[in-house]
Design a protein around this motif. Structure first.
Motif, PDB file in Angstrom:
ATOM      1  N   GLN A 128       0.837  -1.204   0.000  1.00  0.00           N
ATOM      2  CA  GLN A 128       0.000   0.000   0.000  1.00  0.00           C
ATOM      3  C   GLN A 128       0.875   1.258   0.000  1.00  0.00           C
ATOM      4  OE1 GLN A 128      -3.509   0.517   0.303  1.00  0.00           O
ATOM      5  NE2 GLN A 128      -3.785  -1.647  -0.188  1.00  0.00           N
ATOM      6  N   MET A 141       0.492   4.808  -2.183  1.00  0.00           N
ATOM      7  CA  MET A 141       0.669   6.075  -1.476  1.00  0.00           C
ATOM      8  C   MET A 141       1.869   6.879  -1.970  1.00  0.00           C
ATOM      9  SD  MET A 141      -0.345   4.750   2.327  1.00  0.00           S
ATOM     10  CE  MET A 141      -0.497   6.288   3.220  1.00  0.00           C
ATOM     11  N   GLN A 167       9.287  12.756   4.806  1.00  0.00           N
ATOM     12  CA  GLN A 167       8.109  11.941   5.128  1.00  0.00           C
ATOM     13  C   GLN A 167       8.523  10.510   5.472  1.00  0.00           C
ATOM     14  OE1 GLN A 167       6.838  13.343   1.594  1.00  0.00           O
ATOM     15  NE2 GLN A 167       6.714  11.448   0.412  1.00  0.00           N
ATOM     16  N   ILE A 174       7.362   8.686   8.900  1.00  0.00           N
ATOM     17  CA  ILE A 174       6.619   7.416   8.897  1.00  0.00           C
ATOM     18  C   ILE A 174       7.429   6.328   9.605  1.00  0.00           C
ATOM     19  CG2 ILE A 174       5.903   5.537   7.342  1.00  0.00           C
ATOM     20  CD1 ILE A 174       3.823   7.690   7.614  1.00  0.00           C
ATOM     21  N   ALA A 185       4.983   2.654  17.155  1.00  0.00           N
ATOM     22  CA  ALA A 185       3.884   1.686  17.177  1.00  0.00           C
ATOM     23  C   ALA A 185       4.416   0.291  17.501  1.00  0.00           C
ATOM     24  CB  ALA A 185       3.152   1.697  15.833  1.00  0.00           C
ATOM     25  N   VAL A 236       5.378   0.015  21.179  1.00  0.00           N
ATOM     26  CA  VAL A 236       4.203  -0.122  22.047  1.00  0.00           C
ATOM     27  C   VAL A 236       3.642  -1.545  21.950  1.00  0.00           C
ATOM     28  CG1 VAL A 236       1.808   0.611  22.358  1.00  0.00           C
ATOM     29  CG2 VAL A 236       3.593   2.318  22.000  1.00  0.00           C
ATOM     30  N   VAL A 237       3.381  -2.007  20.726  1.00  0.00           N
ATOM     31  CA  VAL A 237       2.743  -3.320  20.547  1.00  0.00           C
ATOM     32  C   VAL A 237       3.713  -4.443  20.926  1.00  0.00           C
ATOM     33  CG1 VAL A 237       1.657  -4.879  18.896  1.00  0.00           C
ATOM     34  CG2 VAL A 237       1.200  -2.428  18.779  1.00  0.00           C
ATOM     35  N   VAL A 294       3.857  16.995   3.060  1.00  0.00           N
ATOM     36  CA  VAL A 294       4.815  16.466   4.051  1.00  0.00           C
ATOM     37  C   VAL A 294       4.186  16.517   5.444  1.00  0.00           C
ATOM     38  CG1 VAL A 294       7.078  16.790   5.121  1.00  0.00           C
ATOM     39  CG2 VAL A 294       6.822  17.094   2.656  1.00  0.00           C
ATOM     40  N   TRP A 335       1.877  13.696   6.046  1.00  0.00           N
ATOM     41  CA  TRP A 335       2.596  12.457   6.380  1.00  0.00           C
ATOM     42  C   TRP A 335       2.911  12.410   7.868  1.00  0.00           C
ATOM     43  CZ3 TRP A 335       3.078   8.095   3.787  1.00  0.00           C
ATOM     44  CH2 TRP A 335       2.948   8.102   2.404  1.00  0.00           C
ATOM     45  N   MET A 336       3.233  13.578   8.454  1.00  0.00           N
ATOM     46  CA  MET A 336       3.510  13.622   9.903  1.00  0.00           C
ATOM     47  C   MET A 336       2.237  13.273  10.672  1.00  0.00           C
ATOM     48  SD  MET A 336       6.606  14.277   9.880  1.00  0.00           S
ATOM     49  CE  MET A 336       7.127  14.082   8.197  1.00  0.00           C
ATOM     50  N   LEU A 344      -0.130  11.311   9.598  1.00  0.00           N
ATOM     51  CA  LEU A 344      -0.320   9.864   9.458  1.00  0.00           C
ATOM     52  C   LEU A 344       0.598   9.105  10.414  1.00  0.00           C
ATOM     53  CD1 LEU A 344      -0.800   9.226   5.635  1.00  0.00           C
ATOM     54  CD2 LEU A 344      -2.514   9.381   7.414  1.00  0.00           C
ATOM     55  N   ALA A 345       1.822   9.619  10.625  1.00  0.00           N
ATOM     56  CA  ALA A 345       2.742   8.978  11.568  1.00  0.00           C
ATOM     57  C   ALA A 345       2.137   9.002  12.971  1.00  0.00           C
ATOM     58  CB  ALA A 345       4.094   9.691  11.552  1.00  0.00           C
ATOM     59  N   LEU A 347      -0.598   6.481  13.223  1.00  0.00           N
ATOM     60  CA  LEU A 347       0.017   5.155  13.364  1.00  0.00           C
ATOM     61  C   LEU A 347       0.248   4.849  14.837  1.00  0.00           C
ATOM     62  CD1 LEU A 347       0.882   3.407  10.944  1.00  0.00           C
ATOM     63  CD2 LEU A 347       3.169   4.337  11.168  1.00  0.00           C
ATOM     64  N   VAL A 348       0.718   5.860  15.587  1.00  0.00           N
ATOM     65  CA  VAL A 348       0.979   5.680  17.013  1.00  0.00           C
ATOM     66  C   VAL A 348      -0.342   5.502  17.762  1.00  0.00           C
ATOM     67  CG1 VAL A 348       1.974   6.741  19.069  1.00  0.00           C
ATOM     68  CG2 VAL A 348       3.132   6.967  16.867  1.00  0.00           C
ATOM     69  N   GLY A 370      -1.453   2.132  17.158  1.00  0.00           N
ATOM     70  CA  GLY A 370      -0.526   1.233  17.859  1.00  0.00           C
ATOM     71  C   GLY A 370      -0.938   1.028  19.311  1.00  0.00           C
ATOM     72  N   THR A 371      -1.323   2.124  19.991  1.00  0.00           N
ATOM     73  CA  THR A 371      -1.736   1.997  21.398  1.00  0.00           C
ATOM     74  C   THR A 371      -3.029   1.191  21.505  1.00  0.00           C
ATOM     75  OG1 THR A 371      -2.943   4.076  21.312  1.00  0.00           O
ATOM     76  CG2 THR A 371      -0.677   4.192  22.062  1.00  0.00           C
ATOM     77  N   PHE A 396      -4.066  -1.152  19.411  1.00  0.00           N
ATOM     78  CA  PHE A 396      -3.724  -2.560  19.159  1.00  0.00           C
ATOM     79  C   PHE A 396      -3.090  -3.169  20.407  1.00  0.00           C
ATOM     80  CE2 PHE A 396      -4.093  -1.745  14.546  1.00  0.00           C
ATOM     81  CZ  PHE A 396      -4.756  -2.899  14.181  1.00  0.00           C
ATOM     82  N   LEU A 442      -4.161   9.727   0.375  1.00  0.00           N
ATOM     83  CA  LEU A 442      -3.208   9.194   1.363  1.00  0.00           C
ATOM     84  C   LEU A 442      -3.955   8.698   2.597  1.00  0.00           C
ATOM     85  CD1 LEU A 442      -0.240  11.754   1.428  1.00  0.00           C
ATOM     86  CD2 LEU A 442      -0.347   9.553   0.280  1.00  0.00           C
ATOM     87  N   HIS A 474      -5.841   5.354   1.870  1.00  0.00           N
ATOM     88  CA  HIS A 474      -4.928   4.197   1.813  1.00  0.00           C
ATOM     89  C   HIS A 474      -4.456   3.825   3.210  1.00  0.00           C
ATOM     90  CE1 HIS A 474      -4.921   4.221  -2.447  1.00  0.00           C
ATOM     91  NE2 HIS A 474      -4.310   5.382  -2.552  1.00  0.00           N
ATOM     92  N   PHE A 475      -4.219   4.868   4.042  1.00  0.00           N
ATOM     93  CA  PHE A 475      -3.775   4.610   5.415  1.00  0.00           C
ATOM     94  C   PHE A 475      -4.821   3.791   6.170  1.00  0.00           C
ATOM     95  CE2 PHE A 475      -3.965   5.831   9.883  1.00  0.00           C
ATOM     96  CZ  PHE A 475      -2.730   5.384  10.299  1.00  0.00           C
ATOM     97  N   ASP A 530      -6.837   1.658   4.940  1.00  0.00           N
ATOM     98  CA  ASP A 530      -6.750   0.264   4.491  1.00  0.00           C
ATOM     99  C   ASP A 530      -5.572  -0.445   5.167  1.00  0.00           C
ATOM    100  OD1 ASP A 530      -7.751  -1.886   2.827  1.00  0.00           O
ATOM    101  OD2 ASP A 530      -5.850  -1.706   1.763  1.00  0.00           O
ATOM    102  N   VAL A 531      -4.457   0.282   5.348  1.00  0.00           N
ATOM    103  CA  VAL A 531      -3.301  -0.300   6.047  1.00  0.00           C
ATOM    104  C   VAL A 531      -3.706  -0.705   7.466  1.00  0.00           C
ATOM    105  CG1 VAL A 531      -1.009   0.191   6.990  1.00  0.00           C
ATOM    106  CG2 VAL A 531      -1.587   0.945   4.684  1.00  0.00           C
TER     107      VAL A 531
END
Lengths: 105, 209
Positions: A63, A68, A79, A83, A90, A93-94, B30, B33-34, B36-37, B40-41, B44-45, B47, B186, B189-190, B192-193
């Motif tokens: 993906q 992307m 970026q 990421i 992540a 943590v996991v 850009v 993207w930050m 999205l990062a 992600l965190v 993550g918590t 999960f 973006l 798609h995220f 879907d990830v």
């Protein structure tokens, strides 16, 4: 310097969207492969979990790169660092959570 | 160090796709993207929490009692194909094809609505037929919070894409609308990830254990 060079970004003109179709097909194959491995109970639990997690990570990267365009832009290194740091936190943590649970038992 | 490419002159920027053609658009992408990062965190918590709580079913229904292959695979395939159609919309954006861009974004919205409908139906079935609510057990609290947060993100994405569609229909493909359409892609798609990991960590793991 390499990172400061203007990244050429290909312009996708007419033509069959190969990148997207291959991304979709790979995702479908990986999804059904993971389902087959998990539901078929072909392997013991630990290897099964390891394999389906590896397949999920592989699919996430499909993906990221095929849909992307994470490597595009004038300075994609910014970026990518962002990421990668997000992925690192992540996973800390996991992974850390699972690790603690494992040694508690 | 050489001068940053963010100060590229307008002539060089013309070789980039439209969404990168202004310095502002470039920086905003850009910046996204930050974001999205950070997302992600956040996931993550959630999960991590779910994985801690998933064995604590407290006498209520377990993962194997609840999860059915059919509806879960339907949700997975719908979201996977919507990510593909969203990828096609970005391709049409690069070709400056307004009609194609709007068509594929509209298809993405429809698939997104189908996904939210399937997920709402899944939750409804659990609550009404299985008596599995947010309060039943720690496992179900973790489950509904993780899946609910993802579902809310998808719902927000649908509203967001609808807003971008109106702007595209009114103004056409400009550097501003191109950047907005690219960024919403973006985001989609995220999501879907994130679903790939929900499918693996929640459903597949639930069937294995």
């Amino acid at each position: 310097m390499q990172e400061n060079e203007n990244q050429p970004v290909s312009r996708d003109h007419a033509g069959f969207p190969w990148k997207q179709v291959i991304g979709l097909l790979l995702s479908l194959v990986l999804t059904f492969l993971a389902l087959w491995i998990a539901v078929g109970h072909l392997l013991p639990v630990q290897p099964t979990i390891a394999i389906i997690v590896a397949l999920a990570i592989f699919q996430a990267f499909i993906q990221l790169f095929m849909f992307m365009h994470v490597t595009e832009g004038t300075e994609p290194v910014h970026q990518l660092i962002g990421i990668l740091f997000g992925i690192y936190v992540a996973f800390a943590v996991v992974g850390g959570t699972i690790w603690i649970l494992y040694y508690q038992m | 160090m050489a001068e940053s490419t963010l100060s590229l002159d307008a002539k060089n920027r013309k070789n980039l796709p439209l969404e990168y053609s202004t310095e502002e658009g470039d920086l905003r992408i850009v910046g996204f993207w930050m974001f999205l990062a950070a997302e992600l965190v956040l996931f993550g918590t959630l999960f991590g929490t779910y994985l801690v709580l998933k064995s604590h079913t407290g006498g209520g229904p377990t993962a194997q009692d609840l999860f059915k292959i059919g509806p879960v695979m339907a949700e997975t395939l719908v979201l996977l194909v919507s990510s593909f159609t969203c990828g096609l919309s970005t391709l049409e954006l690069r070709r400056h094809n307004k009609k194609g861009l709007i068509t594929w974004l509209a298809v993405t919205i429809i698939l997104g609505l189908v996904f939210v409908g399937l997920e709402a139906n899944e939750f409804y079935t659990y609550v009404t037929h299985e008596g599995a609510t947010l309060q039943t057990s720690a496992f179900l609290s973790g489950f509904f919070i993780l899946l609910g947060t993802h579902g809310c993100h998808v719902s927000l994405g649908i509203v967001w894409i609808a807003g971008i569609l109106i702007q595209l229909a009114r103004r056409g493909i400009t550097p501003v609308t191109a950047r907005k359409a690219f960024i919403v892609g973006l985001y989609w798609h995220f999501l879907d990830v994130v679903w790939i990991f929900i499918f693996t960590a929640v459903y597949l793991t639930g069937w294995v254990m």
